[in-house]
Design a protein around this motif. Structure first.
Motif, mmCIF file in Angstrom:
data_model
loop_
_atom_site.group_PDB
_atom_site.id
_atom_site.type_symbol
_atom_site.label_atom_id
_atom_site.label_comp_id
_atom_site.label_asym_id
_atom_site.label_seq_id
_atom_site.Cartn_x
_atom_site.Cartn_y
_atom_site.Cartn_z
ATOM 1 N N LYS A 98 0.844 -1.193 0.000
ATOM 2 C CA LYS A 98 0.000 0.000 0.000
ATOM 3 C C LYS A 98 0.876 1.239 0.000
ATOM 4 O O LYS A 98 1.957 1.247 0.593
ATOM 5 C CB LYS A 98 -0.935 0.006 1.200
ATOM 6 C CG LYS A 98 -2.013 -1.035 1.093
ATOM 7 C CD LYS A 98 -2.975 -0.939 2.244
ATOM 8 C CE LYS A 98 -4.046 -2.005 2.077
ATOM 9 N NZ LYS A 98 -4.995 -1.992 3.182
ATOM 10 N N PRO A 141 -0.605 8.224 -0.175
ATOM 11 C CA PRO A 141 -0.998 9.114 -1.268
ATOM 12 C C PRO A 141 -0.283 10.463 -1.299
ATOM 13 O O PRO A 141 0.056 10.959 -2.368
ATOM 14 C CB PRO A 141 -2.504 9.312 -1.059
ATOM 15 C CG PRO A 141 -2.937 8.122 -0.277
ATOM 16 C CD PRO A 141 -1.766 7.763 0.592
ATOM 17 N N ARG A 169 -3.480 9.847 -8.608
ATOM 18 C CA ARG A 169 -4.490 9.257 -7.726
ATOM 19 C C ARG A 169 -3.925 7.963 -7.145
ATOM 20 O O ARG A 169 -3.370 7.147 -7.876
ATOM 21 C CB ARG A 169 -5.769 8.961 -8.513
ATOM 22 C CG ARG A 169 -6.399 10.202 -9.124
ATOM 23 C CD ARG A 169 -7.611 9.876 -9.983
ATOM 24 N NE ARG A 169 -7.421 8.866 -11.003
ATOM 25 C CZ ARG A 169 -6.870 9.059 -12.206
ATOM 26 N NH1 ARG A 169 -6.409 10.249 -12.540
ATOM 27 N NH2 ARG A 169 -6.777 8.071 -13.073
ATOM 28 N N SER A 220 -4.853 4.616 -4.593
ATOM 29 C CA SER A 220 -5.841 3.830 -3.863
ATOM 30 C C SER A 220 -5.198 2.503 -3.484
ATOM 31 O O SER A 220 -4.994 1.631 -4.335
ATOM 32 C CB SER A 220 -7.083 3.587 -4.726
ATOM 33 O OG SER A 220 -8.006 2.773 -4.038
ATOM 34 N N GLY A 221 -4.825 2.366 -2.222
ATOM 35 C CA GLY A 221 -4.176 1.140 -1.768
ATOM 36 C C GLY A 221 -2.828 0.948 -2.432
ATOM 37 O O GLY A 221 -1.927 1.762 -2.274
#
Length: 118
Positions: free
Chosen positions: A52, A55, A76, A78-79
């Protein structure tokens, strides 16, 4: 003598997993694929990592054959996945550069290319 060796044997599986917790986030795969040739410029570049990502400290930049940036500048996350939209950049060789901070606080970076056009 037998009891200590049994204890050591019982702990081996636990010890072998300790090193995996501090591994760095490495690039697993990308779309477009690393080194691939595509007919038209993609709308976005997406990267998948082995851990992970954080961000706030992870980014992708993409340049075209002329060296001009063709990414939107808005990565972007996400995980374990990271994407950036692209503007039209024409045919030629595209360079993707990435820098990530995984949730285990290690940074990694790298780059690859893909080709656009016949």
């Amino acid at each position: 003598m037998r009891r200590p060796s049994l204890l050591v044997l019982a702990m081996l599986p636990l010890l072998s997993t300790v090193g995996k917790a501090d591994a760095h986030a490495e690039l697993d795969h990308a779309e477009p694929r690393v080194g691939n040739k595509v007919a038209t410029p993609p709308r976005e570049v997406t990267l998948w990592f082995t851990q992970k990502l954080e961000p706030a400290f992870s980014r992708i930049t993409v340049t075209n054959a002329a060296g001009a940036r063709v990414d939107s500048g808005k990565t972007r996350v996400s995980g374990e996945q990271m994407s950036v939209s692209l503007r039209g950049g024409g045919a030629g060789l595209y360079h993707v550069n990435w820098h990530v901070l995984s949730v285990d606080t290690h940074t990694t970076e790298g780059n690859f290319t893909f080709q656009v056009g016949e």
